[in-house]
Design an enzyme around this catalytic site. Sequence first.
Site, short mmCIF file in Angstrom:
data_model
loop_
_atom_site.label_atom_id
_atom_site.label_comp_id
_atom_site.label_asym_id
_atom_site.label_seq_id
_atom_site.Cartn_x
_atom_site.Cartn_y
_atom_site.Cartn_z
N SER A 153 0.74 -1.12 -0.09
CA SER A 153 -0.02 0.02 -0.11
C SER A 153 0.81 1.29 -0.03
O SER A 153 1.75 1.53 -0.68
CB SER A 153 -0.98 -0.10 1.08
OG SER A 153 -1.80 0.99 1.09
N ASP A 208 -9.89 -4.62 -4.60
CA ASP A 208 -9.15 -3.94 -3.40
C ASP A 208 -9.99 -3.26 -2.71
O ASP A 208 -9.94 -3.35 -1.58
CB ASP A 208 -8.06 -3.45 -4.16
CG ASP A 208 -7.11 -2.77 -3.25
OD1 ASP A 208 -6.27 -3.41 -2.87
OD2 ASP A 208 -7.69 -1.77 -2.88
N HIS A 243 -8.25 -5.14 -0.01
CA HIS A 243 -7.27 -4.48 0.30
C HIS A 243 -6.27 -4.96 1.37
O HIS A 243 -5.10 -5.12 1.48
CB HIS A 243 -7.20 -2.81 0.42
CG HIS A 243 -6.19 -2.18 0.44
ND1 HIS A 243 -5.35 -1.93 -0.37
CD2 HIS A 243 -5.49 -1.38 1.42
CE1 HIS A 243 -4.20 -1.22 -0.15
NE2 HIS A 243 -4.36 -1.00 1.06
#
Length: 287
Positions: A97, A213, A268
């Site tokens: 991320s 995601d 995610h």
Amino acid sequence: MHRVIQNSLFCLFVTLHVTNAYKPVIFMHGILSDPYEADTLFQWIKQDHPGTVTFTIDMYNKLDSLVNMMEQVDQVGKVMMKFMQQHPDGVNLICFSQGGLVCRGVLEQFSHNVDTFISLSSPQSGQFGDTDYVKYVFPNLLRDNVYKIAYSKEGQNISVGNYWNDPHHQDLYKEHSEFLAVLNNDTFNQNSKEYKANFLRLRRLVMIGGKDDGVITPWQSSHFAFYDEKLNIVEIKDQKWYTNDMFGLQSLDKRGGLFIREIPGVQHTHWHSTYSVYKDHILPFLS
């Protein structure tokens, strides 16, 4: 007895050789998280590659992850470089991320020895979407108004503001972005040649992301694609930073070092703890 000793020494040599055959792995966590994010991933790596040295960055954890990205790159880069100096044969980098952007900053700004960089659901082209993370940082703003804060002096002191990429206000993005626009050479950077040379020290870049995601927006940003002004997706090879080879993506691709992995069905926060992602798309690049 002499033969027994020889055989024992041989077995010890083989064991040590196998143990040290895999490059050390560095992990950088995502926004509002901490180094424990790597626990499951490192457990799998050590099961499949016994003896692998692993190192997770214990810096800019939780709320501290909202600090200016250039500061994070500078401080994290210094820690990574010390680790790399201890492992001169090279290391592999897994960054999740926001951590993927911190790591790319390190790769461009430091003379590193990273062999493979695995960018795990990271907004490499920037972020433009309402998510829980964005709302946490800018609670009173809708997506189309975030630029009013992000592209200000105050906004550029916040990590999310550093990679907020509003396709409707590219002039302001290029003028005020102190991080992403600099890394992408979207704006003037007196160190651009050095950044590109450092980036191309990489042997491989693996970009992992997928449509489910739910946080990276657009999710294709994890593959260096992004919106145009009409919010249509422009794929990586049609982006100017690729076509003009602005920081080395095209050069890396031409020598066979660019890998794109699109994986559906992964939310995610599950990328680093989903076994199939690890087994099929991370482990093969750690050998």
